[in-house]
Design an enzyme around this catalytic site. Sequence first.
Site, PDB file in Angstrom:
ATOM      1  N   ASP A   1       0.725  -1.280   0.010  1.00 15.44           N
ATOM      2  CA  ASP A   1       0.070   0.145   0.072  1.00 15.44           C
ATOM      3  C   ASP A   1       0.780   1.340  -0.060  1.00 15.44           C
ATOM      4  O   ASP A   1       2.088   1.158  -0.545  1.00 15.44           O
ATOM      5  CB  ASP A   1      -0.799  -0.070   1.199  1.00 15.44           C
ATOM      6  CG  ASP A   1      -2.350   0.555   0.762  1.00 15.44           C
ATOM      7  OD1 ASP A   1      -2.245   1.697   0.877  1.00 15.44           O
ATOM      8  OD2 ASP A   1      -3.277  -0.216   0.310  1.00 15.44           O
TER       9      ASP A   1
ATOM     10  N   HIS B   1      -3.671   5.865   3.364  1.00 15.49           N
ATOM     11  CA  HIS B   1      -4.349   4.812   2.870  1.00 15.49           C
ATOM     12  C   HIS B   1      -3.789   3.391   3.483  1.00 15.49           C
ATOM     13  O   HIS B   1      -4.463   2.609   4.016  1.00 15.49           O
ATOM     14  CB  HIS B   1      -4.370   4.578   1.511  1.00 15.49           C
ATOM     15  CG  HIS B   1      -5.243   3.444   1.017  1.00 15.49           C
ATOM     16  ND1 HIS B   1      -5.014   2.410   0.927  1.00 15.49           N
ATOM     17  CD2 HIS B   1      -6.824   3.677   0.539  1.00 15.49           C
ATOM     18  CE1 HIS B   1      -6.088   1.674   0.461  1.00 15.49           C
ATOM     19  NE2 HIS B   1      -6.871   2.361   0.109  1.00 15.49           N
TER      20      HIS B   1
ATOM     21  N   SER C   1     -11.425  -1.717  -0.746  1.00 14.03           N
ATOM     22  CA  SER C   1      -9.995  -1.569   0.089  1.00 14.03           C
ATOM     23  C   SER C   1     -10.234  -2.281   1.461  1.00 14.03           C
ATOM     24  O   SER C   1      -9.599  -2.990   1.846  1.00 14.03           O
ATOM     25  CB  SER C   1      -9.567  -0.195   0.000  1.00 14.03           C
ATOM     26  OG  SER C   1      -8.498   0.256  -1.023  1.00 14.03           O
TER      27      SER C   1
END
Length: 627
Positions: free
Chosen positions: A332, A372, A530
């Site tokens: 990520d 994120h 996600s």
Amino acid sequence: MLNVTEETDDGTAVPTLDLRLAGEALILLVEQYGLFGARAPLHLAQPYAAEPKENLDKLIRSGAFKPLDLLTLTRGSPSIRYNTQEKRALAVCLGYCLMDFFDADLSSQRIYFLGSTKESRSGTLKQTLYLSFASNLPATAESHIFRIGHPTLLSFAKLLLEIEFGQSIDFCITSNCDKTNRATWAELCDMVDQLEEERNDSYLQAVRGCLMAHRQISRALRLGAAYERDAELTIRKELYGEVVEKLEAALAESTPRTGNKRQRSESPDPIPRTKLRLSKPNFQGQSEQEASFHSAIAPKTWLRDLMTISRQVEIKRREWRVTAPIRVAILDTGLDWDFPVFRKRTGLLKSISDVKDFVTSSTPTATDIFGHGTFMARLIMECAPGAEILVARVAENTDKLKNSQANVKEAILWAGQAGRADIISMSFGFPRDDPGIREAIETVQKQRNEEVIFIASAGNSSTDDESFPARHPSVISVYATNSHGTFLQSNPVSTSNGADILGAYGDDIPDAIREEFRTTYPKVCQPGSSVATAVMAGISATMLAYADVLPSLVPFQREAAAVLQCLRTTKGMEALLFRLAPNDRDHPRLRAVNPMWFWKNRSDDTMRYNAISEALWDIHRRLPRRG
């Protein structure tokens, strides 16, 4: 086989406990919600010698299982009486006996209640209700022959009907698949046919499955099982699928729902199954398809449920001193080491075992400046607090992701080779296949003998196809659902040619987690696949951790270890995740993973092992033998 060594006053043989069964005994006893089966190690110098009080046949004839009606009330209710839920629980226990003793006589005359006859508040035998079985000899070749009128299957189908209706059924059953048994089989089939005109619940399906199981078992034995041990495993697997699993479903259906002001003790309402629905797609405001991280979430109890299961697993692992960690690699945007919650709860960062920055190679910390990756890590920390986490920074943000395929390739190789990750989680996707990423996935799979699990998000646009690498055949593709199992309208179009699709919680995250990101990274806390992917990685890590300790918790330790090893492959984990998802008749292709549903409906380790091994069995048979 039952070891019969004693007789009662009326001449009926009594099964006694044989301590030669590898120092273990099968014991069924009454607990909080009725009967359950367990194997416990025995440390006794002498065999268990509790005096037999009742056999099941006498209990049936006394009216203990008979449904309440006007005539029963007029004559007076029997002192010992089972309600629907307790009868279902007893049937599940006996189903596990059937799996272990498929070569034995399991008629009601051969099943004894040993010990005290004290009653519980519900009127059933309390605490010391035991059914003890023993095995003298290994199963013979004859015991592996299943035809119409198989005496054990016939006796068990008859027994289930006797428990259900509370009265004896006087059909003759011999010890061979002869003309008499075939006639009895036809009579029982006729009874089930008539009952199915009025009802078709899981319990009746179990009776039907018992009458027809000989076909499935014979077919499965013909297709494989070259070794005697494999033959016995095959028989157990088929008996579970045809009979025991349906009895478990019947028990779940009979369990009263919580939260109602009134509960009926007889024939309670079935537990409703969550409706999985695809909402109508929203075509407004859709941008052109491009590489993107798929984010999400808001509040309910699902995360608390996952944490509860994970804690229970960790307790079992500590008790049995299982220390091998489960390693989850997150590909990520990295990790924000100065994130406020990490400063308050410094113990959270102890789960980070390794990091690698593929964006800025000179930076050893893989620092997240977008949020994120930190969000994904926090979800996995909550879902699977015992897991070790490897952080691979493959992109700075969503905009830079579309040009980061080379970073993803290198990160997959690092996580799968040097990192030895059990699970590689990728909460992002590309619109087109990338040969480098495909090659990396296949290289790691080959080098690890397929014992690595790839998980990726399907996407966040209902006008686009499933993303890559989620659509790669060696990757578990994850779609997003809300806390009720409803698939989100933002999910993409599946490219699986009509195959079932898996969903996980991608919305309704608890307020506490949302609050952590509200001020620092408010834009990453959005619903989508996600979040579902990170949650699915956490669920998978917990199930792997459970699989490591499960062989110590069930009687078939060698068999369990071999079968559960399949769970470390993508195909094995995918098969289990489908088992963790309730069926939905309206949308049979949409499978929303619900671990707590699975955990509650299979309330002990043996029940869970049987369900897991049944899901893995076909994969286990295809894998090459080792050693």
